[in-house]
Each structure stands twice: as C-alpha cells, then as structure tokens.
Design a protein around this motif. Structure first.
Motif, PDB file in Angstrom:
ATOM      1  N   UNK A 142       7.814   0.871   4.047  1.00  0.00           N
ATOM      2  CA  UNK A 142       6.774   1.228   3.880  1.00  0.00           C
ATOM      3  C   UNK A 142       5.962   1.060   2.257  1.00  0.00           C
ATOM      4  N   UNK A 143       6.333   1.233   1.375  1.00  0.00           N
ATOM      5  CA  UNK A 143       5.149   0.516   0.194  1.00  0.00           C
ATOM      6  C   UNK A 143       5.116  -0.280   0.248  1.00  0.00           C
ATOM      7  N   UNK A 144       6.222  -1.304   0.367  1.00  0.00           N
ATOM      8  CA  UNK A 144       5.229  -2.271   0.471  1.00  0.00           C
ATOM      9  C   UNK A 144       4.960  -3.221   0.928  1.00  0.00           C
ATOM     10  N   UNK A 145       4.913  -2.705   2.422  1.00  0.00           N
ATOM     11  CA  UNK A 145       4.064  -3.736   3.679  1.00  0.00           C
ATOM     12  C   UNK A 145       2.635  -2.378   3.036  1.00  0.00           C
TER      13      UNK A 145
ATOM     14  N   UNK B  11       0.033  -7.885  -1.438  1.00  0.00           N
ATOM     15  CA  UNK B  11      -0.908  -8.400  -1.449  1.00  0.00           C
ATOM     16  C   UNK B  11      -0.400  -9.426   0.056  1.00  0.00           C
ATOM     17  N   UNK B  12       0.691  -9.798  -0.508  1.00  0.00           N
ATOM     18  CA  UNK B  12       2.431 -10.477   0.528  1.00  0.00           C
ATOM     19  C   UNK B  12       3.018  -9.713   0.435  1.00  0.00           C
ATOM     20  N   UNK B  13       3.245  -9.322   2.083  1.00  0.00           N
ATOM     21  CA  UNK B  13       4.899  -8.506   1.907  1.00  0.00           C
ATOM     22  C   UNK B  13       5.861  -9.460   2.750  1.00  0.00           C
ATOM     23  N   UNK B  14       6.792  -9.573   1.891  1.00  0.00           N
ATOM     24  CA  UNK B  14       7.835 -10.658   2.571  1.00  0.00           C
ATOM     25  C   UNK B  14       7.704 -10.909   3.866  1.00  0.00           C
ATOM     26  N   UNK B  15       8.067 -12.386   3.993  1.00  0.00           N
ATOM     27  CA  UNK B  15       8.199 -12.536   5.192  1.00  0.00           C
ATOM     28  C   UNK B  15       9.739 -11.838   6.446  1.00  0.00           C
ATOM     29  N   UNK B  16       9.226 -11.138   7.151  1.00  0.00           N
ATOM     30  CA  UNK B  16      10.235 -10.956   8.264  1.00  0.00           C
ATOM     31  C   UNK B  16      10.258  -8.831   7.704  1.00  0.00           C
TER      32      UNK B  16
ATOM     33  N   UNK C 167      -1.530   2.917  -8.548  1.00  0.00           N
ATOM     34  CA  UNK C 167      -1.014   2.817  -7.467  1.00  0.00           C
ATOM     35  C   UNK C 167      -1.849   1.869  -6.471  1.00  0.00           C
ATOM     36  N   UNK C 168      -1.950   0.322  -7.524  1.00  0.00           N
ATOM     37  CA  UNK C 168      -2.384  -0.317  -6.941  1.00  0.00           C
ATOM     38  C   UNK C 168      -0.982  -1.832  -6.399  1.00  0.00           C
ATOM     39  N   UNK C 169       0.476  -1.149  -6.715  1.00  0.00           N
ATOM     40  CA  UNK C 169       1.121  -1.971  -6.309  1.00  0.00           C
ATOM     41  C   UNK C 169       2.484  -1.204  -5.794  1.00  0.00           C
ATOM     42  N   UNK C 170       3.224  -1.742  -5.216  1.00  0.00           N
ATOM     43  CA  UNK C 170       4.667  -1.177  -4.635  1.00  0.00           C
ATOM     44  C   UNK C 170       5.137  -0.509  -6.053  1.00  0.00           C
ATOM     45  N   UNK C 171       5.688   0.948  -5.993  1.00  0.00           N
ATOM     46  CA  UNK C 171       6.462   1.248  -6.878  1.00  0.00           C
ATOM     47  C   UNK C 171       8.002   0.300  -7.040  1.00  0.00           C
ATOM     48  N   UNK C 172       8.448   0.342  -8.216  1.00  0.00           N
ATOM     49  CA  UNK C 172       9.399   0.138  -8.820  1.00  0.00           C
ATOM     50  C   UNK C 172      10.906   0.266  -8.065  1.00  0.00           C
TER      51      UNK C 172
END
Length: 330
Positions: free
Chosen positions: A195-198, A202-207, A140-145
């Motif tokens: 929300x998963x990405x945010x 570690x660094x969500x995309x800008x915007x 669960x460390x990173x976003x799901x595919x």
C-alpha cells in the motif's frame, strides 16, 4: 536503519537467553534462535563483502550492527532466502517432527523481522515528533525503506511458507500459533508495504495493485479459516458466552465482563477484521462479519457499522468499488 539493527540484536540476545533458560512463559526454542542467528550472520557476511576493513571478515555480528544501511536490506534478503529454503525442503520431509521444526524456524524468522520493523518505527516516530511540519511532509514524500523490494519479498516468502506449512500441522493449537505469530504479522507488513508503494510512488511497479488485492484475498481466506477454528474451539465455553452478552451490553458491561472482553479481544478474528477494512478486502471483511454473526459475538449491526463509516468518510459520495456497494450487490 541503525535503530532497526539495534532492535534486532537486542531481540536475538533476549531470545537466546530465554531459550537457554528453557523459559516456558515465552516459549522461545533453540530452533527459533538458530534460524534468526543464521539470518543475522548471513546479513553480516553480505555487509562485510563491501567493507574495506579486513578485520570485519568473519565478525558478521559486529559488521551487521556497524553497517546497517547495508546489513538491514541484506537481513530481509537472508530471511526471504531462508523462508524459501523451508518451502523447498519441507515437501520432501513432511513428517510431523519436520512440520514442527519448520514452524519453529518461521517463528524465529518472523520475530526477527518484527523486531527490526518495530525498532525502525519507534525511532521514526521519535524523530518525527521533533521535526518541523514541513520536514515531516518532505520525509513522507516517498515510500519507506521498509517497503522496498527486499522487504516485501521477505514478508511474502514467510506468508507463502505459512500457506504451505498450515495443512501439515495436525493440532489446532499449532495452526493458531502459526497464524497469530507468523502468518498474520507477515500479511500485515506485506500489505502495508505494498500500500505504501502504491500510494506514495510516482510510478508504482506494474502489477503491484493486482497483486495487492490477490494476496489480501488468498492469505486472508486462510487466516479466516484459522479464526473460525479458534472461535469454534471456544464457542461453548462459559467465558465466550459471557463475552457475547458483554458485547451486546456495550459500555454498560460490568468490570468482570470487561475482563472477559479483554480475553476475547486477543482472538485472531479482530486483527483480521482490521486488516480487511484497512486494505479494502471487501469479501474478507464481509465473511469476517458473517462469521462473527454466526458464532453470536456480534449482530448484523457490525456489517452496517462498516458501511456507515464508509459513507461518512466519503461524505455521502461512496465510490462504486466501495464495501457498501459490494454488500449491496451480493
């Protein structure tokens, strides 16, 4: 991804069987299955391009299933492209028949992706249940595919197509079919992926944070209007008034009232309320509570319930951007 591919093909087979049989219960139409089949074939063709097996060429369905790591992202890309095509083509032909055909296409594309996500989530839950705690934490460390760019793009294109199509559907029942089966699921999956990405990048995309809030507000407002139309269409029905009385009675409601509540529980307003609460769409949540109050389904306590829950979860230290502060400052 293999579970997702398997679920997609199983859904398509069942849908085609229902459409060919003219199944009035499922309401599946050839236009729905054709749109879904085209997306599967496009994804299989994309997967075949990277295959060194010459026999794979022209056998898109087999390649789709055999190369899920390639074909599943390609499926989401194909659906995004198909939804974009609907948006481009529809304004040029806005006759009633064209709008209904676009509705059927979106129903097929949405059902296809929902099957993929459901299959993947079921398999993930099965695997998680058999894994040690530390392995689950690592996974669960990173976003799901399912939160990747191509997945989010597909759901967003479908949601945007719903906004465009909605105003061209003349019947309330048509708009509600779009809202229940396409627009709401697309928005739920899109916001969950964002929300998963945010929360897990570690660094969500800008915007992405700003876009997350904007999409929840814009599409939520459209769905709120659909929910209002649905409530208004039932407002004077006997069962609706019985449901309001049963909701007021709470746990003491009798068995017949419980059956009525089950019918009311299928209304659009409830999952929309849950979406607003989960994704901190404060204005939407407030307006949902106000709508429920206006039609007499719940009292002012509904609004207070969400505020009290927030205070409890924050152990009394409610942040300034909370729903509680939003309500107090209105």
């Amino acid at each position: 991804m293999l579970a997702a591919a398997e679920a997609v093909l199983d859904w398509q087979r069942r849908s085609e069987a229902d459409a060919n049989a003219g199944d009035a219960v499922t309401g599946v139409t050839p236009a729905q299955t054709a749109a879904a089949a085209a997306a599967i074939e496009a994804a299989g063709a994309a997967a075949a391009e990277g295959s060194d097996t010459a026999a794979a060429k022209g056998q898109q369905w087999e390649v789709f299933f055999s190369r899920p790591v390639v074909s599943m992202p390609a499926l989401f890309s194909a659906v995004a492209g198909a939804a974009a095509d609907i948006m481009r083509e529809f304004p040029a032909d806005d006759r009633a028949g064209s709008a209904l055909h676009a509705l059927q296409q979106l129903l097929g594309l949405s059902g296809l992706l929902q099957a993929a996500v459901s299959g993947a989530e079921r398999k993930a839950a099965e695997l998680s249940a058999s894994m040690p705690e530390e392995t689950r934490h690592y996974g669960a460390a990173g976003p799901s595919w399912m939160s990747a760019d191509d997945c989010r793009a597909a759901w967003q294109q479908i949601a945007e197509a719903c906004l465009l199509l909605r105003s061209h559907l003349t019947e309330t029942s048509q708009r509600l079919q779009l809202a229940h089966h396409v627009h709401l699921p697309a928005l739920q999956h899109l916001l969950s992926a964002m929300r998963d990405v945010i929360t897990r990048s570690s660094r969500p995309p800008a915007g992405v944070q700003e876009e997350y809030g904007r999409l929840a507000a814009e599409h939520g407002a459209s769905l709120l209007q659909d929910a209002a139309d649905e409530l208004d269409s039932h407002r004077n029905a006997d069962w609706f008034m019985q449901a309001a009385a049963a909701l007021a009675a709470g746990p003491t409601a009798d068995e017949s009232s419980q059956e009525t509540l089950a019918v009311v529980g299928r209304l659009l307003i409830w999952p929309l309320e849950a979406l607003a609460q989960r994704h901190h769409a404060h204005e939407l949540l407030y307006n949902v509570c106000e709508l429920l109050l206006t039609v007499g389904l719940v009292g002012r306590q509904r609004l207070l319930r969400w505020m009290q829950q927030e205070v409890q979860e924050a152990h009394g230290a409610v942040p300034a951007d909370s729903f509680t502060f939003y309500v107090m400052e209105r």
